[in-house]
Design a protein around this motif. Structure first.
Motif, PDB file in Angstrom:
ATOM      1  N   ILE A  25       0.836  -1.203   0.000  1.00 41.94           N
ATOM      2  CA  ILE A  25       0.000   0.000   0.000  1.00 41.94           C
ATOM      3  C   ILE A  25       0.871   1.254   0.000  1.00 41.94           C
ATOM      4  CG2 ILE A  25      -1.677   1.333   1.348  1.00 41.94           C
ATOM      5  CD1 ILE A  25      -2.789  -1.382   2.333  1.00 41.94           C
ATOM      6  N   GLY A  26       1.926   1.236   0.813  1.00 44.35           N
ATOM      7  CA  GLY A  26       2.828   2.383   0.861  1.00 44.35           C
ATOM      8  C   GLY A  26       3.490   2.640  -0.479  1.00 44.35           C
ATOM      9  N   ASN A  27       3.867   1.565  -1.160  1.00 47.14           N
ATOM     10  CA  ASN A  27       4.485   1.723  -2.478  1.00 47.14           C
ATOM     11  C   ASN A  27       3.508   2.306  -3.491  1.00 47.14           C
ATOM     12  OD1 ASN A  27       6.865   0.675  -1.533  1.00 47.14           O
ATOM     13  ND2 ASN A  27       6.559  -1.363  -2.388  1.00 47.14           N
ATOM     14  N   PHE A  28       2.263   1.857  -3.427  1.00 48.11           N
ATOM     15  CA  PHE A  28       1.282   2.358  -4.395  1.00 48.11           C
ATOM     16  C   PHE A  28       0.954   3.828  -4.140  1.00 48.11           C
ATOM     17  CE2 PHE A  28      -3.053   2.877  -6.155  1.00 48.11           C
ATOM     18  CZ  PHE A  28      -2.759   2.557  -7.474  1.00 48.11           C
ATOM     19  N   ILE A  29       0.861   4.212  -2.872  1.00 48.02           N
ATOM     20  CA  ILE A  29       0.647   5.627  -2.551  1.00 48.02           C
ATOM     21  C   ILE A  29       1.829   6.447  -3.057  1.00 48.02           C
ATOM     22  CG2 ILE A  29       0.472   7.302  -0.669  1.00 48.02           C
ATOM     23  CD1 ILE A  29      -1.035   5.169   0.926  1.00 48.02           C
ATOM     24  N   GLY A  30       3.044   5.919  -2.858  1.00 52.38           N
ATOM     25  CA  GLY A  30       4.233   6.606  -3.355  1.00 52.38           C
ATOM     26  C   GLY A  30       4.215   6.735  -4.860  1.00 52.38           C
ATOM     27  N   TYR A  31       3.733   5.699  -5.546  1.00 52.65           N
ATOM     28  CA  TYR A  31       3.637   5.771  -7.005  1.00 52.65           C
ATOM     29  C   TYR A  31       2.689   6.883  -7.438  1.00 52.65           C
ATOM     30  CZ  TYR A  31       1.858   4.770 -11.651  1.00 52.65           C
ATOM     31  OH  TYR A  31       1.442   4.906 -12.952  1.00 52.65           O
ATOM     32  N   LEU A  32       1.548   7.000  -6.772  1.00 54.84           N
ATOM     33  CA  LEU A  32       0.595   8.049  -7.121  1.00 54.84           C
ATOM     34  C   LEU A  32       1.207   9.437  -6.928  1.00 54.84           C
ATOM     35  CD1 LEU A  32      -2.695   6.615  -5.525  1.00 54.84           C
ATOM     36  CD2 LEU A  32      -1.980   6.535  -7.934  1.00 54.84           C
ATOM     37  N   LEU A  33       1.974   9.598  -5.860  1.00 55.38           N
ATOM     38  CA  LEU A  33       2.625  10.881  -5.617  1.00 55.38           C
ATOM     39  C   LEU A  33       3.691  11.162  -6.671  1.00 55.38           C
ATOM     40  CD1 LEU A  33       3.018  10.694  -1.733  1.00 55.38           C
ATOM     41  CD2 LEU A  33       1.375  12.057  -3.025  1.00 55.38           C
ATOM     42  N   LEU A  34       4.465  10.141  -7.029  1.00 61.47           N
ATOM     43  CA  LEU A  34       5.496  10.321  -8.054  1.00 61.47           C
ATOM     44  C   LEU A  34       4.882  10.580  -9.423  1.00 61.47           C
ATOM     45  CD1 LEU A  34       7.458   9.385  -5.861  1.00 61.47           C
ATOM     46  CD2 LEU A  34       8.569   7.935  -7.579  1.00 61.47           C
ATOM     47  N   TYR A  35       3.734   9.963  -9.684  1.00 66.21           N
ATOM     48  CA  TYR A  35       3.065  10.190 -10.961  1.00 66.21           C
ATOM     49  C   TYR A  35       2.609  11.647 -11.065  1.00 66.21           C
ATOM     50  CZ  TYR A  35       0.000   9.468 -14.974  1.00 66.21           C
ATOM     51  OH  TYR A  35      -0.573   9.552 -16.207  1.00 66.21           O
ATOM     52  N   ARG A  36       2.128  12.175  -9.959  1.00 67.70           N
ATOM     53  CA  ARG A  36       1.716  13.576  -9.946  1.00 67.70           C
ATOM     54  C   ARG A  36       2.921  14.490 -10.146  1.00 67.70           C
ATOM     55  NH1 ARG A  36      -2.669  16.479  -8.573  1.00 67.70           N
ATOM     56  NH2 ARG A  36      -2.374  18.548  -7.688  1.00 67.70           N
ATOM     57  N   LEU A  37       4.030  14.127  -9.535  1.00 68.44           N
ATOM     58  CA  LEU A  37       5.257  14.909  -9.677  1.00 68.44           C
ATOM     59  C   LEU A  37       5.812  14.824 -11.084  1.00 68.44           C
ATOM     60  CD1 LEU A  37       7.778  16.450  -8.574  1.00 68.44           C
ATOM     61  CD2 LEU A  37       8.686  14.223  -7.858  1.00 68.44           C
ATOM     62  N   TYR A  38       5.639  13.665 -11.720  1.00 64.79           N
ATOM     63  CA  TYR A  38       6.268  13.418 -13.018  1.00 64.79           C
ATOM     64  C   TYR A  38       5.859  14.448 -14.064  1.00 64.79           C
ATOM     65  CZ  TYR A  38       8.898  10.318 -16.075  1.00 64.79           C
ATOM     66  OH  TYR A  38       9.864   9.789 -16.884  1.00 64.79           O
ATOM     67  N   GLY A  39       4.594  14.838 -14.038  1.00 63.88           N
ATOM     68  CA  GLY A  39       4.114  15.769 -15.052  1.00 63.88           C
ATOM     69  C   GLY A  39       4.666  17.170 -14.924  1.00 63.88           C
ATOM     70  N   LYS A  40       5.196  17.504 -13.757  1.00 69.57           N
ATOM     71  CA  LYS A  40       5.711  18.857 -13.556  1.00 69.57           C
ATOM     72  C   LYS A  40       7.032  18.833 -12.783  1.00 69.57           C
ATOM     73  CE  LYS A  40       2.423  19.228  -9.718  1.00 69.57           C
ATOM     74  NZ  LYS A  40       1.342  20.038  -9.106  1.00 69.57           N
ATOM     75  N   LYS A  41       7.853  17.836 -13.063  1.00 64.81           N
ATOM     76  CA  LYS A  41       9.129  17.730 -12.351  1.00 64.81           C
ATOM     77  C   LYS A  41      10.016  18.922 -12.708  1.00 64.81           C
ATOM     78  CE  LYS A  41      11.138  14.555 -15.790  1.00 64.81           C
ATOM     79  NZ  LYS A  41      11.943  13.349 -15.996  1.00 64.81           N
ATOM     80  N   PRO A  42      10.683  19.527 -11.744  1.00 63.48           N
ATOM     81  CA  PRO A  42      11.501  20.720 -11.992  1.00 63.48           C
ATOM     82  C   PRO A  42      12.790  20.430 -12.750  1.00 63.48           C
ATOM     83  CG  PRO A  42      11.695  20.026  -9.710  1.00 63.48           C
ATOM     84  CD  PRO A  42      10.634  19.169 -10.317  1.00 63.48           C
ATOM     85  N   PHE A  43      13.248  19.202 -12.710  1.00 63.53           N
ATOM     86  CA  PHE A  43      14.467  18.815 -13.413  1.00 63.53           C
ATOM     87  C   PHE A  43      14.516  17.299 -13.526  1.00 63.53           C
ATOM     88  CE2 PHE A  43      15.346  19.224  -8.887  1.00 63.53           C
ATOM     89  CZ  PHE A  43      15.945  18.015  -8.587  1.00 63.53           C
ATOM     90  N   ASP A  44      15.258  16.806 -14.516  1.00 67.74           N
ATOM     91  CA  ASP A  44      15.435  15.365 -14.661  1.00 67.74           C
ATOM     92  C   ASP A  44      16.195  14.826 -13.453  1.00 67.74           C
ATOM     93  OD1 ASP A  44      14.160  15.306 -17.108  1.00 67.74           O
ATOM     94  OD2 ASP A  44      16.001  15.665 -18.243  1.00 67.74           O
ATOM     95  N   GLY A  45      15.681  13.776 -12.878  1.00 68.26           N
ATOM     96  CA  GLY A  45      16.276  13.205 -11.676  1.00 68.26           C
ATOM     97  C   GLY A  45      15.459  13.490 -10.429  1.00 68.26           C
ATOM     98  N   ALA A  46      14.491  14.414 -10.530  1.00 67.83           N
ATOM     99  CA  ALA A  46      13.671  14.752  -9.366  1.00 67.83           C
ATOM    100  C   ALA A  46      12.798  13.574  -8.938  1.00 67.83           C
ATOM    101  CB  ALA A  46      12.801  15.970  -9.676  1.00 67.83           C
ATOM    102  N   VAL A  47      12.276  12.839  -9.915  1.00 70.89           N
ATOM    103  CA  VAL A  47      11.427  11.682  -9.601  1.00 70.89           C
ATOM    104  C   VAL A  47      12.255  10.582  -8.939  1.00 70.89           C
ATOM    105  CG1 VAL A  47       9.974   9.865 -10.588  1.00 70.89           C
ATOM    106  CG2 VAL A  47       9.803  12.209 -11.446  1.00 70.89           C
ATOM    107  N   ALA A  48      13.447  10.365  -9.444  1.00 71.77           N
ATOM    108  CA  ALA A  48      14.337   9.362  -8.851  1.00 71.77           C
ATOM    109  C   ALA A  48      14.694   9.743  -7.418  1.00 71.77           C
ATOM    110  CB  ALA A  48      15.603   9.218  -9.695  1.00 71.77           C
ATOM    111  N   ALA A  49      14.952  11.033  -7.200  1.00 73.20           N
ATOM    112  CA  ALA A  49      15.280  11.504  -5.857  1.00 73.20           C
ATOM    113  C   ALA A  49      14.102  11.311  -4.913  1.00 73.20           C
ATOM    114  CB  ALA A  49      15.680  12.980  -5.911  1.00 73.20           C
ATOM    115  N   ALA A  50      12.899  11.644  -5.393  1.00 66.03           N
ATOM    116  CA  ALA A  50      11.700  11.485  -4.571  1.00 66.03           C
ATOM    117  C   ALA A  50      11.470  10.013  -4.239  1.00 66.03           C
ATOM    118  CB  ALA A  50      10.487  12.068  -5.300  1.00 66.03           C
ATOM    119  N   TYR A  51      11.768   9.153  -5.196  1.00 65.37           N
ATOM    120  CA  TYR A  51      11.635   7.714  -4.949  1.00 65.37           C
ATOM    121  C   TYR A  51      12.565   7.261  -3.824  1.00 65.37           C
ATOM    122  CZ  TYR A  51      12.693   2.774  -5.393  1.00 65.37           C
ATOM    123  OH  TYR A  51      12.932   1.449  -5.098  1.00 65.37           O
ATOM    124  N   LEU A  52      13.820   7.671  -3.885  1.00 65.95           N
ATOM    125  CA  LEU A  52      14.786   7.270  -2.867  1.00 65.95           C
ATOM    126  C   LEU A  52      14.361   7.741  -1.479  1.00 65.95           C
ATOM    127  CD1 LEU A  52      18.121   8.019  -4.762  1.00 65.95           C
ATOM    128  CD2 LEU A  52      17.211   5.762  -4.195  1.00 65.95           C
TER     129      LEU A  52
END
Length: 252
Positions: free
Chosen positions: A168-195
């Motif tokens: 469940i925690g992973n899926f919630i994290g995926y939803l948050l990262l998906y929202r971030l993906y569309g407006k990420k400030p720089f390449d690598g931001a999604v990877a950083a948020a994942y870590l």
């Protein structure tokens, strides 16, 4: 909590079925996000296959060493027993090698890999739930679950459902990262948020898991040590990323 699926009298390990489903989930996610990044899909598919093989090998080797399995049991993956961070490390090394070989933009690939992995991991952790591996410590709380005798987990006592909690925690994290993906400030931001997300999640869950023993003299498991390193690296990537953005935009 059903280690085996029975179809026409054939007993199929549920762990392997869910692991296969998680693999397909990762693949289709990689295809989708690769197209969004404009990456060469053929190269990403080759990289995906290599990374998957490396992850499977590394996850099993780390688990076998960590739990002192006899050599004859190392290949019995269908019974459960994969160390996520072992697979992550081996896959990361493979991805870095593939990025250099194919001359792909590293941070774009990292973003694709991170969000795809988190989604697939939310599915894959359900395999642990069905097999009973990666179980939690005994609990008297109402959320405690009792596994059947054929499961890997100890039966007859309520345990924390750490597999479901992580899924469940992973899926919630995926939803948050998906929202971030569309407006990420720089390449690598999604990877950083994942870590940061998964590192924090796993660090806390380790206190409830009843599988990995803590390291002598430290009181933390090796998974918690790796989790802290992941969070630190995520913060460093974010810091340097925002610094590059400010520098690019000419902000003093």
């Amino acid at each position: 909590m059903h280690p085996f699926i029975h179809i026409f009298g054939i007993k199929i390990p549920a762990y392997g079925v869910m692991l296969l489903l998680a693999t397909f989930t990762a693949y289709f996610a990689v295809v989708y996000f690769s197209k969004r990044e404009g990456l060469d899909l053929r190269k990403l598919e080759n990289l995906f296959i290599a990374a998957f093989a490396a992850a499977l090998f590394g996850a099993r080797v780390f688990y076998a060493i960590e739990h002192h399995l006899p050599l004859g049991e190392w290949l019995r993956i269908w019974e459960g027993g994969l160390d996520f961070f072992g697979g992550f490390i081996f896959a990361l090394i493979t991805v870095i090698g593939g990025v250099l070989y194919y001359r792909l933009p590293f941070w774009k690939v990292a973003d694709v890999a991170a969000i795809s992995l988190l989604l697939a991991h939310s599915v894959g952790r359900l395999s642990c739930w069905l097999a009973g591996c990666c179980y939690g410590k005994p609990t008297t709380l109402p959320i405690g679950v009792v596994f059947p005798p054929e499961a890997v987990a100890p039966s007859g006592i309520p345990l924390y459902p750490t597999q479901l909690m992580e899924s469940i925690g992973n899926f919630i994290g995926y939803l948050l990262l998906y929202r971030l993906y569309g407006k990420k400030p720089f390449d690598g931001a999604v990877a950083a948020a994942y870590l940061i997300w998964y590192g924090t999640e796993r660090f806390l869950l380790e206190f409830l898991r009843g599988v990995t023993p803590p390291l002598p003299g430290i009181g933390l498991t090796w998974n918690q040590i790796v989790s802290l390193i992941a969070v630190f690296l995520g913060l460093v990537i974010l810091l340097f990323g925002f610094f590059r953005v400010r520098e690019r935009d000419g902000v003093d």
